[in-house]
Motif scaffolding. Structure first.
Motif, PDB file in Angstrom:
ATOM      1  N   THR A 138       0.721  -1.011   0.024  1.00  0.00           N
ATOM      2  CA  THR A 138       0.169  -0.203   0.072  1.00  0.00           C
ATOM      3  C   THR A 138       0.808   1.338  -0.096  1.00  0.00           C
ATOM      4  OG1 THR A 138      -0.110  -0.034   2.553  1.00  0.00           O
ATOM      5  CG2 THR A 138      -1.824  -1.128   1.319  1.00  0.00           C
ATOM      6  N   ALA A 139       2.067   1.197  -0.066  1.00  0.00           N
ATOM      7  CA  ALA A 139       2.998   2.337   0.127  1.00  0.00           C
ATOM      8  C   ALA A 139       3.769   2.748  -1.154  1.00  0.00           C
ATOM      9  CB  ALA A 139       3.964   2.168   1.021  1.00  0.00           C
ATOM     10  N   ILE A 140       4.671   1.756  -1.592  1.00  0.00           N
ATOM     11  CA  ILE A 140       5.360   2.194  -2.700  1.00  0.00           C
ATOM     12  C   ILE A 140       4.774   2.091  -3.930  1.00  0.00           C
ATOM     13  CG2 ILE A 140       7.527   1.325  -3.958  1.00  0.00           C
ATOM     14  CD1 ILE A 140       8.794   0.093  -1.501  1.00  0.00           C
ATOM     15  N   ASN A 141       4.940   3.059  -4.738  1.00  0.00           N
ATOM     16  CA  ASN A 141       4.541   3.372  -6.174  1.00  0.00           C
ATOM     17  C   ASN A 141       2.931   3.668  -5.947  1.00  0.00           C
ATOM     18  OD1 ASN A 141       6.948   3.452  -7.439  1.00  0.00           O
ATOM     19  ND2 ASN A 141       6.874   0.948  -7.627  1.00  0.00           N
ATOM     20  N   GLN A 142       2.652   4.158  -4.793  1.00  0.00           N
ATOM     21  CA  GLN A 142       0.933   4.350  -4.752  1.00  0.00           C
ATOM     22  C   GLN A 142       0.508   5.806  -4.536  1.00  0.00           C
ATOM     23  OE1 GLN A 142      -1.329   1.641  -4.820  1.00  0.00           O
ATOM     24  NE2 GLN A 142       0.566   0.599  -5.594  1.00  0.00           N
ATOM     25  N   ALA A 143       1.458   6.372  -4.530  1.00  0.00           N
ATOM     26  CA  ALA A 143       1.252   7.958  -4.216  1.00  0.00           C
ATOM     27  C   ALA A 143       0.450   8.761  -5.653  1.00  0.00           C
ATOM     28  CB  ALA A 143       2.624   8.701  -3.987  1.00  0.00           C
ATOM     29  N   HIS A 144      -0.314   9.556  -5.431  1.00  0.00           N
ATOM     30  CA  HIS A 144      -1.072  10.181  -6.775  1.00  0.00           C
ATOM     31  C   HIS A 144      -0.327  11.640  -6.819  1.00  0.00           C
ATOM     32  CE1 HIS A 144      -4.854   7.451  -7.251  1.00  0.00           C
ATOM     33  NE2 HIS A 144      -3.799   6.902  -6.060  1.00  0.00           N
TER      34      HIS A 144
END
Length: 313
Positions: free
Chosen positions: A286-292
């Motif tokens: 849920t963290a890496i490469n999940q930022a919008h």
């Protein structure tokens, strides 16, 4: 003006009374940039044990205000007041500094609440602007991490092991928190007050081991936006006059808030050793490469010609 690779310490009397280790205010700063200063770089300095702040930017109430100030890659600790205190100024970038040891249980005078970075409310020229940037800093072992009482953008900071609030904001202004990592704090993001027309934007933050309140917005609810944050540890959320004991309850009661937020523990490489990179085991979590992406990084690039859309080293 360039202030580069200096060792600045023990300004003010090193003996009591008046020295910060006596608990008395002795407001002598390591570096001060005042009225009319412009294009000042304060870089790669070692600043500690002064009576006031490591760095203070203070232009008073009259123009010309200090502007285009870069405070970067300094190590600042154990001051009588704050690491960085911004008063009336514009176009200030505080980036890649290490700041620690501020607070009543650490090393601080009676003139401070133990916050590492302060954007003060006398900075009224920035209340509806976005020209103060606190980006990619490391802050720890202090009472509070970053406190803003004027418009500022806080992005990509790592704040850990603080006695109270990691990110705190109040007063008549907007505030923007994005891509920050918080670990081991009592309060994560705390909006203590402010008129309803102002807003708090909190996107893509990772908050872990927050023991009391993950998110607290006691006013400014109408225009604020929280989304894609990852919360682990504490389960309390405050919105206006209501308290929710889970993220699910918060999202149900406030359906326009926290789209993409998750209640999840993430794996750091070595939190005890102050390495807050995410491990490869969370690559598909849920963290890496999940930022919008958001427009604030484009605002920075349009103002200064530098692309900061990248991970910390």
């Amino acid at each position: 003006v360039v202030v580069y690779k200096n060792h600045v310490y023990n300004n003010g009397s090193p003996d009591c009374p008046g020295h910060p280790r006596c608990g008395l205010e002795n407001d002598v700063h390591g570096v001060h940039s005042g009225l009319g200063s412009a294009r000042v770089w304060i870089v790669d300095n070692h600043i500690h044990e002064n009576g006031g702040d490591s760095v203070q930017i203070n232009g008073g109430i009259n123009e010309p205000y200090p502007e285009y100030i870069y405070i970067g890659r300094n190590v600042m600790y154990h001051e009588g007041e704050n690491a960085v205190d911004i008063k009336t100024a514009k176009h200030v970038i505080i980036s890649q500094n290490t700041m620690y040891g501020f607070g009543p249980t650490h090393f601080v005078s009676s003139g401070s609440d133990g916050t590492a970075v302060v954007i003060n409310d006398d900075n009224y020229i920035n209340r509806l602007d976005n020209k103060i940037w606190v980006i990619y800093n490391t802050i720890y072992n202090s009472r509070n991490g970053i406190r803003t009482q004027a418009y500022a953008n806080m992005m990509g900071n790592v704040i850990h092991d603080v006695d109270n609030s990691a990110l705190i904001t109040f007063g008549g202004h907007d505030a923007h928190f994005e891509n920050n990592t918080v670990y081991n704090a009592v309060y994560g993001i705390d909006r203590s007050g402010g008129a309803a027309q102002y807003k708090v934007t909190a996107l893509n933050n990772v908050l872990q081991q927050v023991s009391s309140i993950q998110t607290s917005v006691k006013n400014s609810m109408l225009n604020s936006k929280f989304a894609d944050n990852i919360y682990g540890g504490g389960t309390t959320y405050v919105w206006g006059g209501a308290t929710y004991n889970s993220l699910a309850a918060f999202k149900t009661a406030q359906p326009t808030q926290c789209s993409g937020c998750a209640q999840s523990l993430v794996d750091f490489v070595n939190a005890g050793g102050k390495d807050f990179h995410l491990t490869s085991s969370t690559q598909n979590g849920t963290a890496i490469n999940q930022a919008h992406p958001s427009a604030i990084y484009d605002v920075f690039q349009s103002l200064y010609g530098i692309d900061i859309k990248k991970d910390r080293d």
